[in-house]
Design an enzyme around this catalytic site. Structure first.
Site, short mmCIF file in Angstrom:
data_model
loop_
_atom_site.label_atom_id
_atom_site.label_comp_id
_atom_site.label_asym_id
_atom_site.label_seq_id
_atom_site.Cartn_x
_atom_site.Cartn_y
_atom_site.Cartn_z
N LYS A 87 0.85 -1.20 0.00
CA LYS A 87 0.00 0.00 0.00
C LYS A 87 0.88 1.24 0.00
CE LYS A 87 -3.87 2.11 2.55
NZ LYS A 87 -4.70 2.05 3.76
N SER A 162 -9.60 2.06 3.03
CA SER A 162 -8.75 2.81 2.14
C SER A 162 -7.74 1.94 1.38
CB SER A 162 -7.97 3.86 2.94
OG SER A 162 -7.11 3.21 3.86
N SER A 186 -9.79 -0.26 7.22
CA SER A 186 -9.22 -0.12 5.87
C SER A 186 -8.57 -1.37 5.30
CB SER A 186 -8.19 1.02 5.86
OG SER A 186 -8.86 2.26 5.86
#
Lengths: 495, 477
Positions: A87, A162, A186
């Site tokens: 990420k 997210s 997330s």
């Protein structure tokens, strides 16, 4: 193995076996994933930055190491040659780290996050940095300054957020595993939306060093893969005390392997009534309850429990996380790194840089947090939120006196359409109501697929455990996956 | 005319002399280093990095807290103090707000009239320093070296009553900091920083008037001058029937003037909240006791003891306890000497301290050990050497590190008390200086000292001067 389709279907565990035996070269494996990324990326947009040269270089080195080891009999690093997506909120030295924000558009960290470094030391090959809501603030990846990621099961839908880029990339077989971060759900919510397995560890069990802070007392680094067994394997190389993170905990490392036993006798599963509320999508409730029944059939004892302060988790989270964020994001001022919007004086330089380069949701949360901490409001907002957070934590402590794990939905619905909540931040915040409590309490949570809705979108279930109880969650999910096939379904729409 | 008294409180920041910074492993002191040479991702606030508390900072702060008679807290917390400034990399300073490392405490100031002023502090906390900004040729330059340098903040109660007392407080604080070895305490190098809050009131009143704050004072003299000027100004204003407003003033060292920086209409809102990246700081008894094991006798205690134990006058005791190694030097020398402590004190105040001042060393850095000093005094007492030889010997021992007796033997410095040898030189001197002999005989008897000097010079200072004088007088009769 020449069929790239087959190679990208390999789990981490299978790929590792093939690499070790010499049946598969790491370069072949990495090329297969890079090719698939190249093919699917225009439609899904799971990545912000791709690192093919780095990946191929690492793969070649891994191949040499395997060849050497096969001759000499020496051992190889435990994850040697396993492709991984990271990420874009986690630092990888020498590779741009945007956090989904224009304000870090050109930022290249000179250091790697501890968790990334541990996995590199274990031998992983990095394919690229995945898309995220700006500074992890969002539940759909729509808040990324680099464009929205699409759900591989239906490209008109969001992948969740997210860590939507990581979840979508794993679901679409662009990578066998990916790192995410979970501050309010997330990892778990996008895992659920994309039909993959995602773990949010206990707060403090995985170092936060190199994770760009959003809500420091809530932030955790998690991992996505297609099976609980893969998640367990990766997690065992992520966890552990880090002298560079004062909040990391010195706790024995989790085991890399799960046993094959499918008997859940003596495992007590609590089902909190507060998580099955009006407004939840009926198919979500149905699939989760069916999964609980399945676990019960395997020997688990299912008990109704109560987490009475659940309804306060949302307001508490949206005071604490933005308050911490308002300070954490103060460093993006255009002075030392990142782009700068020039001005006549320093105050205007701050205002222009921050005003023009932060997105709307980030600015909204900075304002919320600044307000909650302001003189005259602190006691009513931030101070009060901290007290209620303690009550939520106590809810979990009491519950874990009665049960070993808590089973609940991950989100009230399956993946919603892109743009559906665009004008309604509150509706977006409600996506997180079932995932926020675990962050506030600091306990681990695991999401994995347990069915599909009428549109063919995956439904996830969440298991929450006592602090440091990740292995219990992984074992249950593993047993579930040994006896069901939901996790084996692949999104066909993208091919 | 009303008689006024000043009410003064000092806010001090003390730079601890740890090797590394408070939350990272960068070198803490950058005085001699180029800008931005001692920085890392942590102290320059790059994304994703985390602070880790340096235990040495806690240990030095605990030592200081104990010496200030403050109550060390078993639990204290770090907080974020939020404000935007280009030299504050994170946009917040990690400090301690409502749960400081220590609470209460005081420092006693001996005053010239023999009384003592007790200056209280409310709390003592640790925090990180910010960087430095300067404007140069229309550009704003930032040096981040100082970011993350450990500071202790102590704010006094409004207990000081004159500019001189404020200066005294800083002198005593500086003495204590160096004594404890927790800070270099050099105001010129900003190791010790001070802002002063000043107000006046009719003498004996028990209320507080609006105060002004004086910033940017970089030496103890400047603190004294700035406060004195501000007291005068406030008296003038009040006498003229005007009100004192809560201004922040800046001291201009060059012009010796105070300048108004800003009106203090509203308090800044720093939005303090707990630093989530650091755990609560627990100082348990074992750790605390381990630190306090190294707490020395404090300067004022030692000063008192020197007066009582060695019968020293207050002046001597004060001077000899001005610095820790000097006081230890004195005690070692007294012990080795075994004679009158006042004699040791005299030699130290007159000669040893001059040597220290001339070479800007501390007593601990002398090659002339306390044992050497004692030996020289004994040689003097036994008549082996004379006073001027003794004084010269101090320098020679310090330069060479050799034992005094060795140098005396090597250089033949022992006093010559052989009558005939001295008589021979005396006769020589008189023969060589007929004019002076004539003057002497003509009544200018003060020339005797000059003759003695000539004899001493010829004999390399080794002659017994009183014997030389006696012989000269006899020959000149």
């Amino acid at each position: 193995m020449n069929d790239t389709r087959d190679l990208t279907n390999l789990t981490v565990t299978d790929a590792l076996a093939a690499l070790r035996s010499g049946e598969l070269s790491c370069t072949e494996l990495v090329r297969a994933f890079l090719e698939r990324i190249e093919r699917l990326e225009p439609r899904l947009h799971a990545f912000i930055t791709l690192t093919p040269e780095l990946a191929l270089r690492q793969a070649a080195a891994a191949d040499r190491q395997y060849t050497r080891a096969r001759k000499s009999g020496e051992s190889t690093p435990p994850l040697l040659g396993i492709p991984l997506a990271v990420k874009d909120l986690l630092a990888l030295a020498g590779v741009r780290c945007t956090c989904g924000s224009r304000i870090l558009d050109n930022f290249v960290p000179p250091y790697s996050a501890t968790v990334v470094q541990r996995l590199l030391d274990a031998g992983v090959v990095v394919l690229g940095k995945t898309n995220t809501d700006e500074f992890a603030m969002g539940s759909s990846t729509e808040n990324s300054a680099y464009g929205v990621t699409r759900n591989p099961w239906n490209v008109k839908h969001v992948p969740g957020g997210s860590s939507g880029g990581s979840a979508a990339a794993v679901a679409a077989r662009m990578t066998p595993a990916a790192l995410g971060t979970d501050t309010g759900g997330s990892v778990r919510q996008p895992a659920s939306f994309c039909g993959v397995t995602g773990l949010k560890p206990t707060y403090g069990r995985v170092s936060r060093f190199g994770l760009v802070a959003y809500g420091s007392s809530l932030d955790t680094v998690g991992v996505f893969a297609r099976t609980a067994a893969d998640v367990a394997l990766l997690f065992s190389h992520m966890a552990g005390f880090d002298p560079r993170d004062a909040t990391s905990v010195d706790f024995p490392l989790p085991l890399p392997c799960l046993d094959g036993k499918t008997n859940l006798k003596d495992v007590r599963i609590g089902v909190p009534q507060e998580y099955f509320i009006e407004g939840i999508q009926p198919e979500v409730e149905g699939a989760v309850k069916a999964a609980i029944t399945h676990l019960e059939k395997l020997g688990a004892v299912v008990l109704p429990i109560s987490l009475p302060h659940t309804e306060y988790a949302l307001p508490v989270y949206y005071l604490i996380a933005p308050a911490e964020a308002s300070a954490n994001l103060a460093r993006y001022d255009g002075v030392r790194f990142g782009p700068r919007v020039e001005a006549e004086n320093i105050l205007d330089l701050f205002c222009n840089t921050r005003g023009q380069l932060f997105g709307a949701e980030v600015k909204r949360r900075i304002m919320l947090g600044t307000y909650a901490l302001s003189a005259g409001y602190y006691d009513a907002y931030y101070g009060q939120a901290q007290k209620v957070r303690t009550l939520i934590k106590q809810d979990f402590e009491k519950a874990f006196e009665l049960v070993d794990v808590i089973a609940a939905p991950v989100a009230p619905s399956t993946a919603f359409k892109i743009g559906e909540h665009a004008d309604d931040p509150l509706a977006m915040y409600l996506e997180d109501i079932f995932t926020l409590p675990a962050n506030l309490a600091g306990v681990p949570g695991l999401a994995f697929p347990v069915g599909f809705d009428y549109q063919g979108l995956p439904v996830g279930m969440q298991l929450m455990g006592a602090p440091f109880g990740e292995e219990m969650l992984l074992r249950l999910a593993h047993v579930y996956q040994q006896t069901t096939t939901w996790h084996l379904q692949t999104p066909t729409g993208v091919d | 005319m009303t008689e006024y008294e000043a009410v003064i409180g000092l806010e001090t920041h003390i730079q601890l002399n740890t090797t590394t910074k408070i939350f990272c492993s960068c070198k803490a002191d950058s005085w001699f280093d180029p800008p931005n040479s001692n920085i890392c991702p942590v102290c320059s606030g790059l994304p994703g990095v985390l602070p880790v508390l340096n235990r040495a900072v806690v240990e030095k702060a605990v030592l200081l807290a104990a010496a200030m008679h403050a109550e060390i807290q078993t639990e204290s917390c770090f907080d974020r103090k939020n404000y935007f400034y280009p030299d504050l990399p994170k946009g917040y300073q990690i400090s301690q707000y409502d749960k400081p490392l220590a609470r209460g405490g005081y420092l006693d100031l001996p005053l010239s009239d023999g009384s003592c002023r007790r200056v209280r502090i409310h709390k003592l906390h640790v925090e990180e320093d910010a960087g430095k900004t300067k404007n140069e040729r229309g550009r704003r330059l930032i040096d981040f070296n100082r970011c993350g340098v450990p500071l202790v903040e102590m704010v006094t109660a409004p207990d000081l009553r004159s500019a001189d007392e404020a200066a005294q407080y800083l002198i005593r604080l500086r003495q204590l900091l160096r004594w404890l070895g927790v800070s270099e305490a050099d105001m010129e190098k900003a190791h010790l920083r001070c802002d002063a809050n000043v107000s006046i009131r009719p003498k004996g009143a028990d209320y507080l008037n609006p105060k002004t704050e004086i910033k940017n004072v970089n030496s103890i003299d400047a603190v004294r001058d700035a406060i004195a000027k501000e007291i005068e100004r406030q008296i003038r204003e009040v006498e003229a029937g005007r009100r004192i407003e809560a201004w922040t003033l800046e001291w201009d060292e060059d012009s010796g003037k105070l300048r108004k920086m800003r009106s203090k209409e509203t308090e800044a809102d720093y939005r303090y909240f707990r630093e989530p990246d650091l755990l609560t700081l627990h100082i348990d008894d074992a750790w605390k006791n381990g630190i306090l094991k190294n707490l020395p006798e404090l300067p004022l205690e030692r000063r008192q003891r020197f007066m009582e134990q060695y019968g020293l006058p207050e002046y001597d005791a004060d001077l000899l306890t001005g610095e820790r190694s000097l006081s230890e030097y004195f005690e070692s020398a007294v012990k080795a000497y075994g004679g009158d402590p006042k004699r040791v004190s005299n030699w130290m105040m007159n000669d040893v301290m001059r040597m220290l001042n001339e070479s800007s060393r501390t007593a601990a850095q002398l090659q002339l050990t306390p044992e050497h000093l004692a030996e020289i005094l004994k040689l003097l007492d036994s008549g082996t050497i004379n006073t001027s030889t003794a004084k010269g010997l101090l320098e020679k021992v310090d330069a060479s590190g050799k034992a005094p007796a060795t140098i005396v033997a090597e250089e033949g410095l022992a006093k010559v008390s052989d009558d005939s040898a001295i008589r021979r030189v005396c006769e020589e001197v008189l023969t060589e200086n007929p004019k002076e002999v004539q003057s002497y005989k003509g009544g200018k008897v003060t020339l005797i000292g000059w003759f003695v000097g000539q004899v001493m010079r010829k004999m390399g200072g080794k002659a017994d001067p009183s014997l030389a004088r006696q012989i000269l007088e006899e020959l000149l009769r």
